[in-house]
Design a protein around this motif. Structure first.
Motif, PDB file in Angstrom:
ATOM      1  N   HIS A 184       1.189  -1.332  -0.042  1.00  0.00           N
ATOM      2  CA  HIS A 184      -0.274  -0.603   0.041  1.00  0.00           C
ATOM      3  C   HIS A 184       1.076   1.042   0.153  1.00  0.00           C
ATOM      4  CE1 HIS A 184      -3.445  -2.588   0.737  1.00  0.00           C
ATOM      5  NE2 HIS A 184      -2.495  -3.447   1.103  1.00  0.00           N
ATOM      6  N   TYR A 185       0.595   1.876  -0.875  1.00  0.00           N
ATOM      7  CA  TYR A 185       1.647   3.390  -1.221  1.00  0.00           C
ATOM      8  C   TYR A 185       1.185   4.101  -2.100  1.00  0.00           C
ATOM      9  CZ  TYR A 185       4.897   6.797  -1.574  1.00  0.00           C
ATOM     10  OH  TYR A 185       5.316   9.121  -1.501  1.00  0.00           O
ATOM     11  N   GLY A 186       0.154   4.898  -1.893  1.00  0.00           N
ATOM     12  CA  GLY A 186      -0.725   5.848  -3.070  1.00  0.00           C
ATOM     13  C   GLY A 186      -0.086   5.311  -4.372  1.00  0.00           C
ATOM     14  N   LEU A 187       0.952   6.755  -4.128  1.00  0.00           N
ATOM     15  CA  LEU A 187       1.594   6.960  -5.869  1.00  0.00           C
ATOM     16  C   LEU A 187       2.140   6.315  -6.891  1.00  0.00           C
ATOM     17  CD1 LEU A 187       3.006   9.530  -6.934  1.00  0.00           C
ATOM     18  CD2 LEU A 187       5.227   9.552  -5.810  1.00  0.00           C
ATOM     19  N   MET A 188       2.514   4.403  -5.783  1.00  0.00           N
ATOM     20  CA  MET A 188       2.794   3.298  -6.915  1.00  0.00           C
ATOM     21  C   MET A 188       1.294   2.837  -7.381  1.00  0.00           C
ATOM     22  SD  MET A 188       6.316   2.929  -7.180  1.00  0.00           S
ATOM     23  CE  MET A 188       5.793   1.110  -7.537  1.00  0.00           C
ATOM     24  N   THR A 189       0.557   2.915  -6.268  1.00  0.00           N
ATOM     25  CA  THR A 189      -0.570   2.348  -7.177  1.00  0.00           C
ATOM     26  C   THR A 189      -1.099   2.671  -8.199  1.00  0.00           C
ATOM     27  OG1 THR A 189      -1.044   1.074  -5.035  1.00  0.00           O
ATOM     28  CG2 THR A 189      -2.539   1.907  -6.511  1.00  0.00           C
ATOM     29  N   GLN A 190      -1.071   3.742  -8.388  1.00  0.00           N
ATOM     30  CA  GLN A 190      -1.885   4.982  -9.397  1.00  0.00           C
ATOM     31  C   GLN A 190      -1.208   5.187 -10.089  1.00  0.00           C
ATOM     32  OE1 GLN A 190      -2.338   8.885  -7.601  1.00  0.00           O
ATOM     33  NE2 GLN A 190      -3.205   7.847  -5.762  1.00  0.00           N
ATOM     34  N   MET A 191       0.262   4.841  -9.655  1.00  0.00           N
ATOM     35  CA  MET A 191       1.457   4.359 -11.799  1.00  0.00           C
ATOM     36  C   MET A 191       1.311   3.670 -11.864  1.00  0.00           C
ATOM     37  SD  MET A 191       5.191   6.437  -9.675  1.00  0.00           S
ATOM     38  CE  MET A 191       6.078   6.076 -10.784  1.00  0.00           C
ATOM     39  N   VAL A 192       1.215   2.268 -11.654  1.00  0.00           N
ATOM     40  CA  VAL A 192       1.362   0.448 -12.156  1.00  0.00           C
ATOM     41  C   VAL A 192      -0.502   0.647 -12.653  1.00  0.00           C
ATOM     42  CG1 VAL A 192       3.495   0.447 -10.915  1.00  0.00           C
ATOM     43  CG2 VAL A 192       1.481   0.206  -9.912  1.00  0.00           C
ATOM     44  N   ASP A 193      -0.895   0.869 -11.820  1.00  0.00           N
ATOM     45  CA  ASP A 193      -2.281   0.567 -11.935  1.00  0.00           C
ATOM     46  C   ASP A 193      -2.906   0.501 -13.235  1.00  0.00           C
ATOM     47  OD1 ASP A 193      -4.723  -0.454 -10.719  1.00  0.00           O
ATOM     48  OD2 ASP A 193      -5.649   1.497 -12.087  1.00  0.00           O
ATOM     49  N   PRO A 194      -2.403   1.214 -14.541  1.00  0.00           N
ATOM     50  CA  PRO A 194      -2.660   1.044 -15.457  1.00  0.00           C
ATOM     51  C   PRO A 194      -1.732   0.322 -16.448  1.00  0.00           C
ATOM     52  CG  PRO A 194      -2.467   2.935 -15.618  1.00  0.00           C
ATOM     53  CD  PRO A 194      -1.755   2.195 -14.077  1.00  0.00           C
ATOM     54  N   LEU A 195      -1.059  -0.423 -16.030  1.00  0.00           N
ATOM     55  CA  LEU A 195      -0.009  -1.410 -16.906  1.00  0.00           C
ATOM     56  C   LEU A 195       0.138  -2.617 -16.740  1.00  0.00           C
ATOM     57  CD1 LEU A 195       3.034   1.216 -15.345  1.00  0.00           C
ATOM     58  CD2 LEU A 195       1.959   1.240 -17.182  1.00  0.00           C
ATOM     59  N   SER A 196       0.185  -3.418 -17.790  1.00  0.00           N
ATOM     60  CA  SER A 196       0.224  -4.730 -18.373  1.00  0.00           C
ATOM     61  C   SER A 196       1.427  -5.577 -17.802  1.00  0.00           C
ATOM     62  CB  SER A 196       0.318  -4.725 -19.606  1.00  0.00           C
ATOM     63  OG  SER A 196       1.947  -4.591 -20.282  1.00  0.00           O
TER      64      SER A 196
END
Length: 235
Positions: free
Chosen positions: A77-89
């Motif tokens: 859980h770290y919001g910035l990391m999650t937002q960055m990788v969420d759309p990546l395959s």
């Protein structure tokens, strides 16, 4: 007055014309596309100086890949990391992991520890030998005899800031960081007292890297009396 105004405006007009005539060249490479990573993790992934972002350069590719998946899939859980990788395959995350894993860069010298000698001795014991009476395995049992990790899935523990090590062990203890079952790190972290955590991280953060800082290719032999650990994230 007209001459003064012209002398002020002319450089801006020339700069604008030059920018239109020769637009900046975008380098479509993995190094260019991962600049978003190095903004926090430091130049080329060598780690930032604030102590909260770990070094990612040279870490085992499998480990980096699974951590990217863990952030995307809410096991970390770290919001910035999650937002960055969420759309990546998955394939793109693997490409990022493989890029940073192949970087062979020097490590900075560790900062001396201000912890008392007895605390450092306790930390060294926990890291290199464990505590059999309390069924605490040595960190070196999984992270390698040199503590530089084991390819492809186990990270090294040297060259990391103490604040980061404390934060991650705390996250394992409280369930803020998880891995695939059986979650061996969560089990080990919950067996450690706060004093154990402080001692182990104080000793680890003060250790220099060995001459060969690369991850080992195989786990070390078990110490007498030690038991193998089942780890879902590092089969």
């Amino acid at each position: 007055m007209k001459t003064t105004l012209r002398s002020l405006v002319l450089p801006f007009l020339l700069a604008a014309a030059a920018s239109q005539a020769a637009p900046p060249v975008f380098e479509d490479s993995i190094a260019q596309r991962t600049l978003a990573c190095t903004a926090c993790h430091g130049k080329e992934g060598r780690a930032a100086s604030d102590g909260y972002y770990p070094r990612i350069a040279g870490k085992p590719a499998g480990y980096l890949y699974h951590q990217l998946l863990n952030f995307r899939d809410n096991r970390r859980h770290y919001g910035l990391m999650t937002q960055m990788v969420d759309p990546l395959s998955d394939a793109y995350l693997l490409e990022i992991a493989q890029y940073f894993a192949q970087l062979d860069l020097s490590y900075p010298a560790p900062q001396p520890s201000s912890a008392p000698a007895q605390v450092l001795r306790r930390g060294q014991q926990l890291v290199t030998q464990g505590d059999a009476a309390r069924q605490i395995p040595a960190c070196a049992q999984c992270h390698g005899a040199a503590l530089t990790g084991v390819a492809p899935n186990i990270p090294g523990l040297l060259g990391l800031p103490r604040d980061y090590l404390n934060a991650q062990l705390g996250a394992w203890r409280t369930g803020q960081r998880r891995a695939h079952a059986p979650d061996c790190m969560a089990t080990v972290a919950r067996q450690l007292s706060p004093e154990d955590v402080s001692a182990a991280t104080a000793w680890l953060a003060a250790q220099p890297l060995p001459a060969n800082p690369h991850p080992a290719t195989a786990l070390p032999a078990l110490q007498p009396g030690a038991q193998a650990i089942a780890c879902g994230s590092a089969p």
